[in-house]
Design a protein around this motif. Structure first.
Motif, PDB file in Angstrom:
ATOM      1  N   LEU A 134      25.974 -28.869 -16.069  1.00 31.74           N
ATOM      2  CA  LEU A 134      24.661 -29.354 -15.715  1.00 31.74           C
ATOM      3  C   LEU A 134      23.614 -29.198 -16.695  1.00 31.74           C
ATOM      4  CD1 LEU A 134      23.020 -30.298 -13.202  1.00 31.74           C
ATOM      5  CD2 LEU A 134      22.919 -27.715 -12.701  1.00 31.74           C
ATOM      6  N   GLU A 135      22.816 -30.060 -16.803  1.00 32.05           N
ATOM      7  CA  GLU A 135      21.513 -30.083 -17.904  1.00 32.05           C
ATOM      8  C   GLU A 135      20.364 -30.920 -17.126  1.00 32.05           C
ATOM      9  OE1 GLU A 135      19.240 -30.484 -21.268  1.00 32.05           O
ATOM     10  OE2 GLU A 135      19.918 -32.125 -20.316  1.00 32.05           O
ATOM     11  N   ARG A 136      19.480 -31.231 -17.950  1.00 31.68           N
ATOM     12  CA  ARG A 136      18.167 -32.003 -17.392  1.00 31.68           C
ATOM     13  C   ARG A 136      17.432 -31.479 -16.228  1.00 31.68           C
ATOM     14  NH1 ARG A 136      21.733 -36.292 -18.650  1.00 31.68           N
ATOM     15  NH2 ARG A 136      21.307 -36.901 -20.475  1.00 31.68           N
ATOM     16  N   LEU A 137      17.568 -29.945 -16.228  1.00 34.35           N
ATOM     17  CA  LEU A 137      16.845 -28.937 -15.118  1.00 34.35           C
ATOM     18  C   LEU A 137      15.499 -29.510 -15.022  1.00 34.35           C
ATOM     19  CD1 LEU A 137      18.498 -25.881 -15.735  1.00 34.35           C
ATOM     20  CD2 LEU A 137      19.395 -27.523 -14.474  1.00 34.35           C
ATOM     21  N   THR A 138      14.795 -29.234 -13.977  1.00 32.92           N
ATOM     22  CA  THR A 138      13.417 -29.523 -13.853  1.00 32.92           C
ATOM     23  C   THR A 138      12.709 -28.392 -14.384  1.00 32.92           C
ATOM     24  OG1 THR A 138      13.778 -30.762 -11.793  1.00 32.92           O
ATOM     25  CG2 THR A 138      11.386 -29.987 -12.191  1.00 32.92           C
ATOM     26  N   VAL A 139      11.620 -28.469 -15.277  1.00 31.33           N
ATOM     27  CA  VAL A 139      10.979 -27.392 -15.864  1.00 31.33           C
ATOM     28  C   VAL A 139       9.637 -27.148 -15.349  1.00 31.33           C
ATOM     29  CG1 VAL A 139      12.352 -27.593 -18.081  1.00 31.33           C
ATOM     30  CG2 VAL A 139      10.099 -28.815 -17.964  1.00 31.33           C
ATOM     31  N   CYS A 140       9.075 -26.056 -15.529  1.00 31.63           N
ATOM     32  CA  CYS A 140       7.699 -25.685 -15.433  1.00 31.63           C
ATOM     33  C   CYS A 140       7.202 -24.991 -16.657  1.00 31.63           C
ATOM     34  CB  CYS A 140       7.650 -24.262 -14.413  1.00 31.63           C
ATOM     35  SG  CYS A 140       6.043 -23.272 -14.452  1.00 31.63           S
ATOM     36  N   PRO A 141       6.154 -25.716 -17.301  1.00 29.29           N
ATOM     37  CA  PRO A 141       5.194 -26.681 -16.498  1.00 29.29           C
ATOM     38  C   PRO A 141       6.105 -28.131 -16.714  1.00 29.29           C
ATOM     39  CG  PRO A 141       4.246 -26.171 -18.652  1.00 29.29           C
ATOM     40  CD  PRO A 141       5.404 -25.331 -18.540  1.00 29.29           C
ATOM     41  N   THR A 142       6.184 -28.936 -15.957  1.00 27.41           N
ATOM     42  CA  THR A 142       4.923 -29.256 -15.069  1.00 27.41           C
ATOM     43  C   THR A 142       5.213 -28.969 -13.564  1.00 27.41           C
ATOM     44  OG1 THR A 142       6.012 -31.682 -14.992  1.00 27.41           O
ATOM     45  CG2 THR A 142       4.443 -30.971 -16.435  1.00 27.41           C
ATOM     46  N   HIS A 143       6.425 -28.820 -13.219  1.00 31.24           N
ATOM     47  CA  HIS A 143       6.989 -28.454 -11.703  1.00 31.24           C
ATOM     48  C   HIS A 143       6.801 -27.055 -11.828  1.00 31.24           C
ATOM     49  CE1 HIS A 143       7.556 -32.578 -10.903  1.00 31.24           C
ATOM     50  NE2 HIS A 143       8.329 -32.892 -11.880  1.00 31.24           N
ATOM     51  N   CYS A 144       5.694 -26.473 -11.501  1.00 40.56           N
ATOM     52  CA  CYS A 144       5.632 -24.966 -11.315  1.00 40.56           C
ATOM     53  C   CYS A 144       5.494 -24.369  -9.821  1.00 40.56           C
ATOM     54  CB  CYS A 144       4.495 -24.388 -12.178  1.00 40.56           C
ATOM     55  SG  CYS A 144       4.724 -24.609 -14.012  1.00 40.56           S
ATOM     56  N   PRO A 145       5.768 -23.197  -9.568  1.00 41.43           N
ATOM     57  CA  PRO A 145       5.518 -22.657  -7.915  1.00 41.43           C
ATOM     58  C   PRO A 145       3.878 -22.597  -8.196  1.00 41.43           C
ATOM     59  CG  PRO A 145       6.522 -21.133  -9.282  1.00 41.43           C
ATOM     60  CD  PRO A 145       6.691 -22.282 -10.391  1.00 41.43           C
ATOM     61  N   LYS A 146       3.316 -22.768  -7.095  1.00 41.95           N
ATOM     62  CA  LYS A 146       1.868 -22.385  -6.761  1.00 41.95           C
ATOM     63  C   LYS A 146       1.633 -20.932  -6.817  1.00 41.95           C
ATOM     64  CE  LYS A 146       0.933 -27.100  -5.085  1.00 41.95           C
ATOM     65  NZ  LYS A 146       1.746 -27.880  -5.088  1.00 41.95           N
ATOM     66  N   ASN A 147       2.308 -20.105  -6.280  1.00 41.18           N
ATOM     67  CA  ASN A 147       2.012 -18.885  -5.841  1.00 41.18           C
ATOM     68  C   ASN A 147       2.970 -17.825  -6.183  1.00 41.18           C
ATOM     69  OD1 ASN A 147      -0.389 -19.817  -4.157  1.00 41.18           O
ATOM     70  ND2 ASN A 147       1.187 -20.360  -2.452  1.00 41.18           N
ATOM     71  N   SER A 148       3.526 -18.134  -7.243  1.00 41.27           N
ATOM     72  CA  SER A 148       4.634 -17.021  -7.749  1.00 41.27           C
ATOM     73  C   SER A 148       4.070 -16.053  -8.739  1.00 41.27           C
ATOM     74  CB  SER A 148       5.803 -17.670  -8.635  1.00 41.27           C
ATOM     75  OG  SER A 148       6.698 -16.751  -8.900  1.00 41.27           O
ATOM     76  N   VAL A 149       4.292 -14.662  -8.321  1.00 43.98           N
ATOM     77  CA  VAL A 149       3.703 -13.774  -9.211  1.00 43.98           C
ATOM     78  C   VAL A 149       4.568 -13.496 -10.456  1.00 43.98           C
ATOM     79  CG1 VAL A 149       3.206 -12.115  -7.274  1.00 43.98           C
ATOM     80  CG2 VAL A 149       5.418 -12.034  -7.965  1.00 43.98           C
ATOM     81  N   LEU A 150       5.613 -14.587 -10.603  1.00 42.38           N
ATOM     82  CA  LEU A 150       6.472 -14.225 -11.902  1.00 42.38           C
ATOM     83  C   LEU A 150       5.684 -15.375 -12.935  1.00 42.38           C
ATOM     84  CD1 LEU A 150      10.076 -14.482 -10.436  1.00 42.38           C
ATOM     85  CD2 LEU A 150       8.682 -12.490 -11.321  1.00 42.38           C
ATOM     86  N   ILE A 151       4.787 -16.134 -12.637  1.00 37.54           N
ATOM     87  CA  ILE A 151       3.970 -16.822 -13.463  1.00 37.54           C
ATOM     88  C   ILE A 151       2.860 -16.155 -13.713  1.00 37.54           C
ATOM     89  CG2 ILE A 151       2.716 -18.977 -13.848  1.00 37.54           C
ATOM     90  CD1 ILE A 151       5.691 -19.522 -13.592  1.00 37.54           C
ATOM     91  N   LYS A 152       2.651 -15.893 -15.057  1.00 31.45           N
ATOM     92  CA  LYS A 152       1.459 -14.979 -15.634  1.00 31.45           C
ATOM     93  C   LYS A 152       0.339 -15.875 -15.532  1.00 31.45           C
ATOM     94  CE  LYS A 152      -0.021 -12.807 -19.840  1.00 31.45           C
ATOM     95  NZ  LYS A 152      -0.357 -11.591 -19.678  1.00 31.45           N
ATOM     96  N   PRO A 153      -0.839 -15.046 -14.751  1.00 29.03           N
ATOM     97  CA  PRO A 153      -1.926 -16.081 -14.618  1.00 29.03           C
ATOM     98  C   PRO A 153      -2.695 -16.427 -16.008  1.00 29.03           C
ATOM     99  CG  PRO A 153      -2.105 -13.657 -13.682  1.00 29.03           C
ATOM    100  CD  PRO A 153      -0.960 -13.955 -14.185  1.00 29.03           C
TER     101      PRO A 153
END
Length: 105
Positions: free
Chosen positions: A86-105
């Motif tokens: 498997l490859e070509r996964l969806t990445v953040c950015p651009t498809h990021c969670p809106k409310n995850s505490v794992l994303i640094k503000p």
């Protein structure tokens, strides 16, 4: 260290936040996360003799964009390269969670 179907450590949310925020702080322009759908993950895990998944860092030779390559692993610790990869996964950015505490503000 050997690998088996129980390899890896479950960590706390605080540890996960520490890891992700440190990485994101040190690499502000890097991909923050990768997403793979359950059906694709199950196709890898459902292969005969598969005990887990190995994640390789990859880079598209045409676009230069980073991604991950996921491959099943057998009980001997060998990649199942004649199966589902498997490859070509969806990445953040651009498809990021809106409310995850794992994303640094």
């Amino acid at each position: 260290m050997t690998i088996d179907n129980n390899t890896g450590s479950v960590i706390t949310l605080d540890e996960a936040i520490g890891y992700t925020h440190t990485f994101q702080g040190n690499n502000p322009d890097a991909i923050k996360s990768f997403f793979a759908g359950i059906n694709k993950i199950n196709r890898i895990l459902g292969q005969d003799d598969c005990i887990g998944i190995r994640f390789y860092n990859g880079e598209d030779p045409v676009t230069g964009k980073n991604n991950l390559v996921l491959v099943g692993v057998d009980k001997d610790g060998e990649d199942i390269t004649q199966g589902v990869i498997l490859e070509r996964l969806t990445v953040c950015p651009t498809h990021c969670p809106k409310n995850s505490v794992l994303i640094k503000p």
